[in-house]
Motif scaffolding. Structure first.
Motif, PDB file in Angstrom:
ATOM      1  N   VAL A  98      -2.739   3.971  -3.103  1.00 25.25           N
ATOM      2  CA  VAL A  98      -2.511   2.947  -4.287  1.00 25.25           C
ATOM      3  C   VAL A  98      -1.941   1.695  -3.573  1.00 25.25           C
ATOM      4  O   VAL A  98      -1.028   1.817  -3.198  1.00 25.25           O
ATOM      5  N   ASP A  99      -2.760   0.677  -4.149  1.00 20.75           N
ATOM      6  CA  ASP A  99      -2.275  -0.563  -3.885  1.00 20.75           C
ATOM      7  C   ASP A  99      -1.564  -1.203  -5.182  1.00 20.75           C
ATOM      8  O   ASP A  99      -2.262  -1.249  -6.162  1.00 20.75           O
ATOM      9  N   GLU A 146       5.724   3.814   1.561  1.00 18.24           N
ATOM     10  CA  GLU A 146       4.852   2.917   1.824  1.00 18.24           C
ATOM     11  C   GLU A 146       4.098   3.327   3.201  1.00 18.24           C
ATOM     12  O   GLU A 146       4.661   3.963   3.743  1.00 18.24           O
ATOM     13  N   ALA A 147       2.991   2.633   3.172  1.00 18.85           N
ATOM     14  CA  ALA A 147       1.982   3.272   4.269  1.00 18.85           C
ATOM     15  C   ALA A 147       2.557   2.867   5.451  1.00 18.85           C
ATOM     16  O   ALA A 147       2.271   3.345   6.566  1.00 18.85           O
ATOM     17  N   THR A 190       0.713  -1.253  -0.052  1.00 22.11           N
ATOM     18  CA  THR A 190       0.037  -0.136  -0.174  1.00 22.11           C
ATOM     19  C   THR A 190       0.909   1.141   0.170  1.00 22.11           C
ATOM     20  O   THR A 190       1.667   1.652   1.032  1.00 22.11           O
ATOM     21  N   TYR A 191       1.009   2.091  -1.126  1.00 20.53           N
ATOM     22  CA  TYR A 191       1.481   3.227  -1.126  1.00 20.53           C
ATOM     23  C   TYR A 191       0.710   4.428  -0.789  1.00 20.53           C
ATOM     24  O   TYR A 191      -0.511   4.642  -1.201  1.00 20.53           O
ATOM     25  N   GLY A 219       0.327   1.584 -13.731  1.00 19.57           N
ATOM     26  CA  GLY A 219      -0.518   1.905 -14.471  1.00 19.57           C
ATOM     27  C   GLY A 219      -1.264   3.251 -14.142  1.00 19.57           C
ATOM     28  O   GLY A 219      -0.856   3.864 -13.165  1.00 19.57           O
ATOM     29  N   ASP A 220      -1.952   3.703 -14.814  1.00 14.69           N
ATOM     30  CA  ASP A 220      -2.902   5.124 -14.641  1.00 14.69           C
ATOM     31  C   ASP A 220      -3.887   4.858 -13.488  1.00 14.69           C
ATOM     32  O   ASP A 220      -4.834   4.215 -13.568  1.00 14.69           O
ATOM     33  N   ARG A 221      -3.739   5.605 -12.358  1.00 11.81           N
ATOM     34  CA  ARG A 221      -4.369   5.496 -11.308  1.00 11.81           C
ATOM     35  C   ARG A 221      -5.190   6.977 -11.101  1.00 11.81           C
ATOM     36  O   ARG A 221      -4.177   7.962 -11.169  1.00 11.81           O
ATOM     37  N   SER A 222      -6.292   7.158 -11.086  1.00 14.46           N
ATOM     38  CA  SER A 222      -6.868   8.521 -10.921  1.00 14.46           C
ATOM     39  C   SER A 222      -6.673   8.882  -9.413  1.00 14.46           C
ATOM     40  O   SER A 222      -6.596   8.072  -8.381  1.00 14.46           O
TER      41      SER A 222
END
Length: 372
Positions: free
Chosen positions: A164-165, A196-197, A109-110, A140-143
């Motif tokens: 972001v996972d 990293e979380a 988890t970022y 990949g593209d993450r909103s």
């Protein structure tokens, strides 16, 4: 539905499942997919919904199985997730492929923190995606604007958190931003932080410092932002020891907080996992703190117990919320958290964050119930 396959040499183009149904039974679809041989050994899959429209239907995923028809090597995984992951949330999930006798990467988890001046005012007019690249591939593209968390607003600056996972990216190298809009708008982005979380460091810093102007004549802008620098353990220690804030001005003193964690008194309430916490105030947020040294108990977070921890961090202002979670490790990782009480020594105030539920996921956000 779209899949992207990552191999030791390269990754595939997005593979659309729309016209590839080969065998279908109740609740199960089998696809025959021909991948380029130059991908190398497959190590992860990204699976998601290609459409970015908000009115898409949900997709419930229960199980994934992949087999190499030449070697008959087989990998299977129970997923049990529904896309999008939350209302208006992430439309992609990633998981590692573990072949026989091969070590698989882990899912991480970022926390991507965006520092800007006006994105929050323009978020209904613009669409922004970020693709994070590392030595082990990309996200990949993450909103960035689908599901904002921990929004912090000041007079001139603002920041918000995007979770972001992704399968472990290794050393982060660059971020590609894609900004698009159907109307004229300007976005002033200062920088991006990624970490990293569950770790205080390293923090990957990507300096942007650019105003992006999107218009009818220029509806899309893409920027590749190379990594500026990395705050690692020793640098982080010096950063705090020297009491310097982000803009280089002096921070008068580190603030001390006393954290009391109440584990529920019911069967299976305790946990052996590693618990961490982040504090959010109206001025700033703390680092990630591992809650391991309880003042009362050698083995913290047992059923019906209260554990006290003391931390010191930079000035946060008035506490608003906390993030608390665990890494899921240990024989009994499930945890029933009753509440968290945090005392601010400087302000002589106590803040209560109620939970009263099981913490089975890695991170939950709690908002202040009351303070005095």
């Amino acid at each position: 539905m779209v899949m992207v396959f990552y191999g030791s040499n390269s990754k595939s183009n997005p593979v659309s499942m729309e016209n590839k149904v080969e065998h279908q039974t109740e609740n199960q679809i089998t696809y025959d997919i021909h991948l380029p041989s130059d991908l190398g050994m497959l190590y992860k899959v990204r699976l998601g919904l290609q459409s970015l429209e908000n009115n898409i239907s949900q997709l419930s995923l229960r199980h994934f199985k992949i087999q190499n028809t030449s070697t008959l090597d087989t990998f299977s995984l129970t997923i049990n997730k529904t896309l999008p992951l939350s209302p208006n949330g992430d439309r992609w999930i990633e998981f590692p492929i573990q072949w026989p006798l091969k070590e698989a990467l882990s899912v991480v988890t970022y926390h991507l923190t965006v520092f800007s001046r006006n994105i929050l005012n323009e978020r209904n007019l613009v669409h922004i995606t970020a693709c994070i690249y590392g030595t082990h591939g990309d996200t990949g593209d993450r909103s960035l604007l689908q599901s904002l968390q921990n929004v912090q607003e000041g007079e001139k600056n603002e920041s918000f958190l995007v979770i972001v996972d992704a399968v472990d990216l290794g050393e982060l190298e660059k971020i590609v931003l894609l900004i698009s809009s159907k109307t004229d708008c300007k976005l002033d982005i200062r920088k991006l932080h990624v970490q990293e979380a569950v770790k205080v460091h390293p923090i990957y810093v990507f300096e942007v410092n650019e105003e992006f102007s999107v218009s009818e004549n220029k509806p899309k802008i893409q920027r590749e932002i190379s990594r500026s620098f990395v705050i690692r353990e020793e640098k982080q220690k010096n950063y705090i020891d020297n009491n310097l804030n982000e803009e280089g001005s002096k921070v008068k003193n580190l603030m001390e907080y006393t954290i009391k964690v109440y584990t529920g008194d019911k069967r299976g309430a305790g946990t052996d996992a590693n618990v961490h916490i982040i504090l959010f105030g109206n001025e700033d947020k703390s680092e990630v703190f591992q809650l391991s040294q309880s003042l009362e108990h050698q083995n913290p977070f047992e059923r019906g117990k209260v554990d006290t921890f003391k931390i010191k961090t930079k000035k946060l202002g008035s506490l608003r919320s906390i993030e608390i979670g665990h890494d899921g490790k240990g024989f009994a990782s499930g945890w029933f958290l009753e509440k968290v009480e945090i005392t601010d020594a400087a302000r002589n105030s106590m803040h209560c964050f109620n939970c009263n539920r099981s913490v089975d996921q890695s991170i939950i956000t709690l908002y202040m119930l009351f303070s005095f």
